[in-house]
Write an enzyme that holds these catalytic residues in place. Structure first.
Site, PDB file in Angstrom:
ATOM      1  N   SER A 198      34.644  -2.997 -35.994  1.00  0.00           N
ATOM      2  CA  SER A 198      34.006  -4.120 -35.837  1.00  0.00           C
ATOM      3  C   SER A 198      33.862  -5.055 -37.079  1.00  0.00           C
ATOM      4  O   SER A 198      34.153  -4.669 -38.173  1.00  0.00           O
ATOM      5  CB  SER A 198      32.311  -3.259 -35.787  1.00  0.00           C
ATOM      6  OG  SER A 198      32.140  -2.700 -36.862  1.00  0.00           O
ATOM      7  N   HIS A 212      31.084 -12.408 -34.651  1.00  0.00           N
ATOM      8  CA  HIS A 212      30.907 -11.124 -34.655  1.00  0.00           C
ATOM      9  C   HIS A 212      31.740 -10.371 -33.308  1.00  0.00           C
ATOM     10  O   HIS A 212      31.994 -11.034 -32.183  1.00  0.00           O
ATOM     11  CB  HIS A 212      29.841 -10.378 -34.096  1.00  0.00           C
ATOM     12  CG  HIS A 212      29.238  -9.249 -33.315  1.00  0.00           C
ATOM     13  ND1 HIS A 212      29.326  -8.940 -32.060  1.00  0.00           N
ATOM     14  CD2 HIS A 212      29.404  -7.954 -34.074  1.00  0.00           C
ATOM     15  CE1 HIS A 212      29.395  -7.671 -31.816  1.00  0.00           C
ATOM     16  NE2 HIS A 212      29.528  -7.081 -32.787  1.00  0.00           N
ATOM     17  N   ASN A 214      33.616  -6.249 -31.780  1.00  0.00           N
ATOM     18  CA  ASN A 214      33.862  -5.056 -32.005  1.00  0.00           C
ATOM     19  C   ASN A 214      34.696  -4.623 -30.822  1.00  0.00           C
ATOM     20  O   ASN A 214      34.244  -4.923 -29.604  1.00  0.00           O
ATOM     21  CB  ASN A 214      32.664  -4.225 -32.169  1.00  0.00           C
ATOM     22  CG  ASN A 214      31.834  -4.071 -31.067  1.00  0.00           C
ATOM     23  OD1 ASN A 214      32.027  -3.231 -30.072  1.00  0.00           O
ATOM     24  ND2 ASN A 214      30.858  -5.072 -30.834  1.00  0.00           N
ATOM     25  N   ARG A 216      36.106  -0.887 -29.045  1.00  0.00           N
ATOM     26  CA  ARG A 216      36.066   0.743 -29.333  1.00  0.00           C
ATOM     27  C   ARG A 216      36.715   1.459 -28.261  1.00  0.00           C
ATOM     28  O   ARG A 216      36.816   1.006 -27.094  1.00  0.00           O
ATOM     29  CB  ARG A 216      34.728   1.224 -29.695  1.00  0.00           C
ATOM     30  CG  ARG A 216      33.645   0.772 -28.652  1.00  0.00           C
ATOM     31  CD  ARG A 216      32.229   0.899 -29.115  1.00  0.00           C
ATOM     32  NE  ARG A 216      31.475   0.441 -27.886  1.00  0.00           N
ATOM     33  CZ  ARG A 216      31.118  -0.880 -27.819  1.00  0.00           C
ATOM     34  NH1 ARG A 216      31.578  -1.778 -28.433  1.00  0.00           N
ATOM     35  NH2 ARG A 216      30.482  -1.362 -26.623  1.00  0.00           N
ATOM     36  N   GLY A 366      25.601  12.489 -39.421  1.00  0.00           N
ATOM     37  CA  GLY A 366      26.278  12.150 -40.682  1.00  0.00           C
ATOM     38  C   GLY A 366      26.590  10.745 -40.570  1.00  0.00           C
ATOM     39  O   GLY A 366      27.821  10.052 -41.103  1.00  0.00           O
ATOM     40  N   ALA A 367      25.965   9.812 -40.020  1.00  0.00           N
ATOM     41  CA  ALA A 367      26.287   8.182 -40.048  1.00  0.00           C
ATOM     42  C   ALA A 367      26.154   7.869 -41.198  1.00  0.00           C
ATOM     43  O   ALA A 367      25.359   8.252 -42.132  1.00  0.00           O
ATOM     44  CB  ALA A 367      25.183   7.563 -38.955  1.00  0.00           C
ATOM     45  N   ARG A 368      27.202   6.887 -41.711  1.00  0.00           N
ATOM     46  CA  ARG A 368      26.950   6.082 -42.860  1.00  0.00           C
ATOM     47  C   ARG A 368      26.417   4.866 -42.833  1.00  0.00           C
ATOM     48  O   ARG A 368      26.904   3.880 -42.124  1.00  0.00           O
ATOM     49  CB  ARG A 368      28.702   5.866 -43.449  1.00  0.00           C
ATOM     50  CG  ARG A 368      29.002   5.386 -44.657  1.00  0.00           C
ATOM     51  CD  ARG A 368      30.496   5.572 -44.917  1.00  0.00           C
ATOM     52  NE  ARG A 368      30.561   5.373 -46.402  1.00  0.00           N
ATOM     53  CZ  ARG A 368      30.816   4.039 -46.851  1.00  0.00           C
ATOM     54  NH1 ARG A 368      30.709   3.157 -46.194  1.00  0.00           N
ATOM     55  NH2 ARG A 368      30.897   4.322 -48.266  1.00  0.00           N
ATOM     56  N   GLU A 370      25.626   2.596 -44.905  1.00  0.00           N
ATOM     57  CA  GLU A 370      26.150   1.277 -45.667  1.00  0.00           C
ATOM     58  C   GLU A 370      26.966   0.397 -44.572  1.00  0.00           C
ATOM     59  O   GLU A 370      27.043  -0.734 -44.372  1.00  0.00           O
ATOM     60  CB  GLU A 370      26.890   1.792 -46.809  1.00  0.00           C
ATOM     61  CG  GLU A 370      26.012   2.049 -47.998  1.00  0.00           C
ATOM     62  CD  GLU A 370      25.527   0.682 -48.699  1.00  0.00           C
ATOM     63  OE1 GLU A 370      25.897  -0.460 -48.650  1.00  0.00           O
ATOM     64  OE2 GLU A 370      24.115   0.741 -48.912  1.00  0.00           O
ATOM     65  N   SER A 371      27.689   1.592 -43.964  1.00  0.00           N
ATOM     66  CA  SER A 371      28.816   0.669 -42.920  1.00  0.00           C
ATOM     67  C   SER A 371      28.127   0.172 -41.787  1.00  0.00           C
ATOM     68  O   SER A 371      28.223  -1.084 -41.331  1.00  0.00           O
ATOM     69  CB  SER A 371      29.816   1.828 -42.652  1.00  0.00           C
ATOM     70  OG  SER A 371      30.693   2.193 -43.787  1.00  0.00           O
TER      71      SER A 371
END
Length: 408
Positions: A198, A212, A214, A216, A366-368, A370-371
């Site tokens: 993304s 933008h 993405n 997946r 457990g998602a990040r 910041e990303s």
């Protein structure tokens, strides 16, 4: 000395000089060719190398063909070490769509970051991509976040990949079921795998649009062992000032790619994009001028689906970089910058309030964060009771955002 003797002397001298030049000419050309070859293939400095790459950005070189073949020299093709162990990735490169997707997004991330950095090099900016390779605390994969901030051309540009696996929460499964996926499981978390790329690019100049995209690949293993797979993604453009030539180029690039696979794809996915990026509570104001958007894509065999997704992702650079190149050196006013920040406010609203991908990210254990929030602009603005003059350039854009157009 008489005139005749002078003429004879001049003729003899010219003849000798011509013979000497003809003798030396092959050596001159050989030396020049050798020096040019050495400079192009091994420039004297990184700066010179980058400048050469920038000037190679001719219209034909915008065509990209990133493949899913494991590279001979991985660290030249990737921004960082792969998320999956490289030996396993290389071993499975020919027989696993999980591996093929990971290889593809690793290579695409590198190519896009490289293309964007060349603009900063040309401006003698020191801004480059920060590369942050991260792992999930539970051991369920990780990602590579690449962010360029405070550049002269790009105020913020993020290109992320993630390769994540683990247990999918029941809430997320039910949302997928509501979209038409038929799972045997009821109230049971399921094993999942997702690999995706993304990117959101926020230019500094208001005459350069934000892009933008993405793409997946998703797998969910049901309680009976059945693997449910699908692809999703899209590419969309958010201009701050309407440049019809840019919009037509962008949409035509996407249409040409879609038409190579199925002529029904572009109109169907263009409509889906217009409907998806809709800020409904703002009187159905679209975030931008659209592009394509699709999800749950598994309507043909998996090989054909993967080919289409790769083709769409490979269209990002040729659809966008020429627009940047044409506009990034335009002058702009404080009023135009102010309008850009106001439109960025709308961008942030959509991403935080309505975007399905953001919501899924927050729900994933457990998602990040910041990303996930990388897509937000560095600066944005809101103004109460905004009133635009009827014939202003800003109102011209707003009319298109309220009534999406067919560009091609």
């Amino acid at each position: 000395m008489s005139f005749s003797r002078s003429a004879i002397f001049a003729a003899v001298s010219y003849n000798r000089l011509t013979k000497q030049f003809k003798t030396a000419l092959p050596y001159i050309f050989g030396t020049a060719t050798t020096l040019t070859y050495c400079y192009v293939h091994k420039p004297f400095s990184k700066h010179h190398a980058a400048m050469l790459d920038f000037f190679r950005l001719t219209p034909s070189s915008f065509e990209t063909d990133v493949s899913d073949v494991y590279p001979d020299i991985p660290m030249e093709a990737f921004m960082a070490e792969p998320i999956t162990d490289k030996n396993i990735l290389q071993k499975n490169a020919s027989n696993s769509y999980q591996a093929r997707m990971e290889i593809f997004i690793l290579k695409l991330q590198k190519q896009l970051c490289h293309s964007l950095e060349q603009f900063e090099v040309k401006q003698h900016s020191e801004s480059r991509f920060l590369v942050d390779r991260w792992s999930r605390e539970d051991g369920g994969g990780g990602g590579i976040t690449c962010v360029l901030q405070d550049g002269d051309v790009f105020e913020k540009a993020g290109v992320n990949i993630s390769v994540v696996h683990g247990k999918l929460p029941v809430q997320a499964i039910e949302q997928m079921r509501a979209r038409g996926h038929e799972f045997a499981a009821r109230n049971t978390p399921l094993d999942f795998f997702v690999a995706g790329i993304s990117s959101v690019i926020h230019p500094r100049n208001p005459h350069v649009p934000t892009i933008h995209f993405n793409y997946r690949y998703f797998e969910v293993v049901d309680v009976d062992g059945q693997i449910h797979w699908w692809y999703g993604g899209g590419t969309d453009l958010t201009p701050y000032y309407l440049n019809e030539k840019d919009c037509k180029h962008f949409h035509l690039s996407l249409k040409k790619t879609c038409d190579k696979h199925d002529r029904s794809y572009y109109p169907k996915y263009k409509k889906w994009c217009d409907e998806y990026f809709n800020i409904t509570y703002r009187s159905n104001e679209r975030r931008g001028v659209g592009g394509i958007f699709f999800d749950d894509f598994n309507e043909t065999n998996q090989g054909e689906c993967f080919k289409f997704v790769k083709a769409c992702a490979n269209t990002v650079i040729p659809s966008y970089i020429p627009i940047v190149k044409a506009n990034y050196q335009q002058t702009y006013t404080a009023q135009e910058r102010d309008w850009q920040l106001l439109r960025r406010g709308r961008y942030a609203e959509f991403n935080l309030v309505l975007d399905r991908g953001t919501k899924f990210g927050f729900q994933t254990p457990g998602a990040r964060i910041e990303s996930i929030l990388m897509s937000l602009p560095p600066l944005a603005k809101w103004k109460y009771g905004l009133d635009l003059p009827e014939n202003s350039p800003e109102m011209k854009l707003m009319k298109v955002l309220k009534q999406p157009r067919e560009w091609v």
